[in-house]
Design a protein around this motif. Structure first.
Motif: not given
Lengths: 310, 310
Positions: A248, B168, A242, B157, A280-285, B178, B176, B155
């Motif tokens: 990121a 959370y 998290s 980002a 959990k990560a944002f799609f672009s990274n 999430n 996105c 990336h």
């Protein structure tokens, strides 16, 4: 040939190194950190050690590019520390004092940031310009490097990644006074806290002892296939992931380097972080490189030296 | 005297400006963004507009330092866009195409990052080297500037601050994919979401309409002293502050600049952010400057121009 010194001041010992300008460590030694009397002997001791090493090696001061120093505290751009609990320092003009004592130019940085610079130069982040190092020790420290420069920040709080909030419902208090900081779950102390909570509520057989458990015990038990220990490691990994997800979307580095005492568990650690990170990560990274720090105790010396060579 | 063009490509119009190298906007106009046919006319239209403006002003191409362009998508360091839903683009070599069309050097950046650069140069962050701009629009965008450079990331980002997790436990899904992203609470859309939830459970009198409520309605009602609206603004501020607290322990900027459509509410916004920020912040960066963006729609043009002058 030119040389430089890398100095890593810790609460117990000062680690020192003589390096050439390619980053080769030519000599390495330690002196005791005298924290008594507000740590007033620390800088004179370091200066004396540097001057005697220079003499011993038959070097001239002109051969020394500079002295880089990592300090366990926030450091301003002018090399001033406004208090370090570990060293007994209150206000200290580290750069000015050390330069007066040695006659050699100095650069001062926060120890976690300096270690990150070392790992970028010679370790797990080698070859990258953008990396984040997370140091999982007694606390959680870090260094965020963008275009080969550490983000120190306006208040010296850049890269204080241990205080990213990863749980807005945490009742327990972090050392900083807040609730839910990454440090409460991913430091050696935090892992012990997670383990104790888990073990209290646990009836299954486990190799872990309720009364005395360390972060090392947890990962040793993970390696032996202990299911309770695996679930503690999963919880640790969820929280750390998290924190890294938030890092990121702000810094978007090429690689996360995991260092500090906890990282000595080795490669077994990485899947516990990588799996929840990817979820959990944002799609672009989502596609990130995670790697372990490789320099160990030398990261501070190397990074400190790198500061003076930059 | 040398000149440059700043171009801010949006989904409806392209905002364009001719600036001198001090950042003065000498001329400003808009053209329609033709998104049909995968947006293939967009760059030729921009090139034609630049060339005719250059001619109209009696300038030579040699007088033009370059063309800076902000694009609503992540942009690589080489000026390539791997898809922009708002423009209809799939893979597009924006820098190469535009340079071929105009014969003038170009620099391409993400629009939120470019706007942040503009605010640092001429707006709310003027005079600072380290700042974070948060754009509260339909979504939440941002730009993190360290040592006068925008963090774009490996990336593309970097500065995607709308996707910092601030809750959370959020069951609803962000655009996105999430859950609990800052954008779900602090964008214009997010504020409407908070307002609708609040109004559904609310029996007190309020000027807000259950069926049709906008972010502007909420802050207008706040200004009129509407207690229900004030509580919605407080909730918005709590979440935004959580995001900024996480930003502060990573980037530790000198100032947060709040921009985008929501910021048009004006100074009334700031206490709702500042109060929870100070409660939640890490001890060494509690004292922060918050300010509103001042350039409005010109931020993109200015920041785009700044890219070519750097």
């Amino acid at each position: 040939m030119k040389y430089c010194y890398g100095v890593d001041i810790g609460g117990t010992t000062v680690k020192m190194g003589l390096l050439d300008t390619t980053g080769e460590i030519l000599d390495k030694w330690e002196i005791i950190t005298k924290t008594e009397d507000e740590g007033q002997a620390i800088l004179p001791d370091i200066a004396e050690s540097i001057l005697s090493k220079t003499k011993e090696r038959g070097l001239n001061k002109e051969d020394i590019v500079g002295v880089g120093v990592g300090v366990p505290a926030p450091v301003t751009e002018d090399g001033i520390v406004n208090g370090s609990a570990n060293l007994g320092w209150t206000y200290k003009e580290v750069k000015r004092e050390l330069e007066e004592l040695t006659g050699i130019p100095s650069v001062i940085g926060n120890d976690a940031n300096v270690a990150a610079l070392g790992e970028m130069w010679k370790g797990g982040g080698s070859g990258e310009k953008n990396m984040v190092m997370i140091t999982l020790g007694t606390g959680v420290g870090g260094g965020v490097i963008i275009n080969e420069k550490v983000i120190t920040g306006e208040h010296g709080a850049g890269g204080e990644v241990g205080h990213i909030c990863v749980n807005y419902n945490e009742p327990d208090t972090c050392g900083c006074g807040n609730h839910g900081c990454l440090e409460q779950y991913a430091s050696a102390t935090g892992i012990v806290r997670l383990a104790k909570k888990k073990l209290q509520a646990e009836s299954r057989e486990t190799a872990l002892h309720r009364e005395s458990v360390s972060a090392k015990d947890v990962f040793d038990a993970v390696k032996a296939g202990d299911q309770v220990a695996i679930e503690i490691a999963e919880e640790f990994g969820q929280y750390l992931a998290s924190g890294l997800v938030n890092l990121a979307v702000i810094a978007d580095p090429a690689v996360f380097v995991i260092g500090g005492g906890v990282s000595k568990a080795g490669e077994v650690l990485l899947p516990f972080i990588q799996k929840p990170y990817q979820e959990k990560a944002f799609f672009s990274n989502k596609e990130f490189r995670f790697t372990l720090a490789t320099l160990g105790n030398d990261a501070g010396i190397c990074g400190a030296a790198k500061m003076v060579l930059d």
